[in-house]
Design an enzyme around this catalytic site. Structure first.
Site, short mmCIF file in Angstrom:
data_model
loop_
_atom_site.label_atom_id
_atom_site.label_comp_id
_atom_site.label_asym_id
_atom_site.label_seq_id
_atom_site.Cartn_x
_atom_site.Cartn_y
_atom_site.Cartn_z
N TYR A 166 0.83 -1.22 0.00
CA TYR A 166 0.00 0.00 0.00
C TYR A 166 0.87 1.27 0.00
O TYR A 166 0.61 2.21 -0.76
CB TYR A 166 -0.89 -0.06 1.24
CG TYR A 166 -1.86 1.07 1.42
CD1 TYR A 166 -3.01 1.16 0.64
CD2 TYR A 166 -1.66 2.02 2.42
CE1 TYR A 166 -3.93 2.19 0.84
CE2 TYR A 166 -2.57 3.04 2.62
CZ TYR A 166 -3.70 3.12 1.84
OH TYR A 166 -4.61 4.14 2.04
N LYS A 170 0.87 4.06 -2.83
CA LYS A 170 0.45 5.42 -2.48
C LYS A 170 1.57 6.44 -2.71
O LYS A 170 1.29 7.63 -2.92
CB LYS A 170 -0.05 5.47 -1.03
CG LYS A 170 -1.41 4.77 -0.83
CD LYS A 170 -2.48 5.33 -1.73
CE LYS A 170 -3.90 5.05 -1.24
NZ LYS A 170 -4.93 5.42 -2.26
N1 LIG Z 1 -9.69 6.04 5.74
C1 LIG Z 1 -8.42 6.36 5.89
O1 LIG Z 1 -7.94 6.53 7.03
C2 LIG Z 1 -7.52 6.53 4.69
C3 LIG Z 1 -6.21 6.96 4.92
C4 LIG Z 1 -5.37 7.15 3.83
C5 LIG Z 1 -5.84 6.94 2.55
N2 LIG Z 1 -7.11 6.51 2.36
C6 LIG Z 1 -7.53 6.27 0.97
O2 LIG Z 1 -8.75 6.92 0.72
C7 LIG Z 1 -9.44 6.24 -0.35
C8 LIG Z 1 -10.88 6.01 0.05
O3 LIG Z 1 -10.94 5.12 1.16
P1 LIG Z 1 -12.06 5.20 2.30
O4 LIG Z 1 -11.34 5.42 3.58
O5 LIG Z 1 -13.14 6.12 1.88
O6 LIG Z 1 -12.53 3.67 2.31
P2 LIG Z 1 -13.98 3.01 2.11
O7 LIG Z 1 -13.77 1.54 2.25
O8 LIG Z 1 -14.99 3.68 2.97
O9 LIG Z 1 -14.34 3.37 0.60
C9 LIG Z 1 -13.56 2.88 -0.48
C10 LIG Z 1 -14.49 2.37 -1.55
O10 LIG Z 1 -13.66 1.87 -2.64
C11 LIG Z 1 -14.28 0.70 -3.13
N3 LIG Z 1 -13.28 -0.15 -3.80
C12 LIG Z 1 -12.30 -0.88 -3.23
N4 LIG Z 1 -11.62 -1.55 -4.17
C13 LIG Z 1 -12.20 -1.24 -5.36
C14 LIG Z 1 -11.97 -1.61 -6.70
N5 LIG Z 1 -11.01 -2.49 -7.02
N6 LIG Z 1 -12.75 -1.09 -7.68
C15 LIG Z 1 -13.75 -0.21 -7.38
N7 LIG Z 1 -14.03 0.17 -6.11
C16 LIG Z 1 -13.27 -0.35 -5.13
C17 LIG Z 1 -14.88 0.00 -1.91
O11 LIG Z 1 -15.90 -0.91 -2.27
C18 LIG Z 1 -15.37 1.19 -1.09
O12 LIG Z 1 -16.73 1.46 -1.33
C19 LIG Z 1 -8.64 4.95 -0.60
O13 LIG Z 1 -7.79 5.14 -1.72
C20 LIG Z 1 -7.82 4.81 0.66
O14 LIG Z 1 -6.64 4.07 0.45
C21 LIG Z 1 -7.98 6.32 3.39
#
Ligand SMILES: NC(=O)c1ccc[n+]([C@@H]2O[C@H](COP(=O)([O-])OP(=O)(O)OC[C@H]3O[C@@H](n4cnc5c(N)ncnc54)[C@H](O)[C@@H]3O)[C@@H](O)[C@H]2O)c1
Length: 278
Positions: A166, A170
């Site tokens: 990851y 990223k």
């Molecule tokens: N939540 C955190 O603390 C955090 C921190 C750093 C980065 N992020 C990044 O933020 C972004 C959003 O994450 P989030 O926290 O909203 O998570 P989340 O799980 O609430 O939402 C992510 C969505 O992406 C969808 N998804 C996953 N794999 C997929 C694929 N192959 N094709 C299509 N859809 C897919 C999931 O079904 C989900 O609905 C991600 O890229 C995550 O890595 C989140």
């Protein structure tokens, strides 16, 4: 409904839940038409229904961003349904953690495919249309800025034990954003990245110590959630004293989607409440 983004066409991967969903609602409130994607059909359709319910326009393009035909399908959905391509947010993702000695090739590759290769393919598929639309605008004497935002993480910027797949992906999307800012400045495209710290979504909200804290991604049962001790330490380690909300996270992406940021490109904005003691 506002009109800051009236008629703009925004494509957001992973907008069935969490940060992507909040961003979809936020951009729609400003008048953008949204192409909603998610791996899971029901949450994607819910986001579409909620946007239509508040008087906006949205369409679903469901399926995995890692599918070979996804990038073309995604771009064509925007062009065929709404006739434009103005904002692309590469947001879809999940974590699948392990220390290096326990990480299989499949686990490494799955995360790179989702977080790094999929955004690359989407931007590659968008390029001919972005160029064409830029030339059409120029012909009409219109100066129109288009926006790309890649989603990164503190793991990508600083590293994180247990997340070599990851963190590598990223970090990669930051390099991608900086490169595309240089390639696409000529088409008036702002390409930036937002890196998140601890945001309360499905990825982090569950208690990782509980056995049921798993999600299913394409047949793989993956452990999610954050240890309760991490949430506890957030109170003292994060200058703002708490994790962020999905709405606050979407707000950071929003800043790169609006005309006020037309002269900002190739940048990474950290949205992490001031950091996590880093
Ligand atoms: N939540 C955190 O603390 C955090 C921190 C750093 C980065 N992020 C990044 O933020 C972004 C959003 O994450 P989030 O926290 O909203 O998570 P989340 O799980 O609430 O939402 C992510 C969505 O992406 C969808 N998804 C996953 N794999 C997929 C694929 N192959 N094709 C299509 N859809 C897919 C999931 O079904 C989900 O609905 C991600 O890229 C995550 O890595 C989140």
């Amino acid at each position: 409904m506002g009109n800051k983004l009236q008629g703009k066409v925004a494509l957001i991967t992973g907008s069935g839940r969490g940060i992507g969903r909040e961003l979809a609602l936020m951009l729609a409130k400003d008048g953008a038409h949204i192409v909603v994607n998610d791996l899971d059909v029901a949450p994607a359709n819910q986001t579409v229904a909620d946007i239509i319910g508040m008087g906006g326009k949205a369409v679903a393009c469901t399926g995995s961003v890692t599918d070979d035909d996804f990038a073309d399908r995604f771009i064509n959905t925007a062009l065929d349904t709404f006739g434009g391509l103005d904002i692309i947010v590469n947001n879809a993702g999940y974590t699948w953690d392990n220390v290096i000695q326990k990480m299989g090739d499949d686990q490494w590759q799955a995360i790179l495919d989702c977080h790094l290769t999929a955004p690359f393919r989407i931007l590659r598929a968008a390029q001919p249309h972005i160029k064409r639309l830029f030339l059409e605008d120029k012909e009409k004497g219109i100066t129109n800025f288009r926006k790309v935002v890649n989603i990164s993480s503190t793991s990508g910027m600083n590293g994180n034990a247990g997340q070599i797949n990851y963190a590598t992906a990223k970090a990669g999307v930051v390099g991608m954003a900086k490169t595309m800012a240089k390639e696409w400045g000529r088409y008036n495209v702002n390409v930036n990245a937002v890196g998140f710290g601890l945001i309360k979504t499905r990825l982090t909200d569950a208690d990782a110590e509980k056995a049921e804290s798993t999600i299913d991604i394409q047949g793989n049962t993956i452990k999610v959630g954050v240890n309760s001790a991490v949430f506890e330490s957030a109170k003292t380690m994060i200058p703002l004293g708490r994790p962020g909300t999905p709405e606050e996270a979407a707000g950071a992406i929003y800043m790169f989607c609006i005309p006020e940021s037309n002269y900002v490109t190739g940048q990474i904005l950290m949205c992490h409440g001031g950091g996590f003691g880093l």
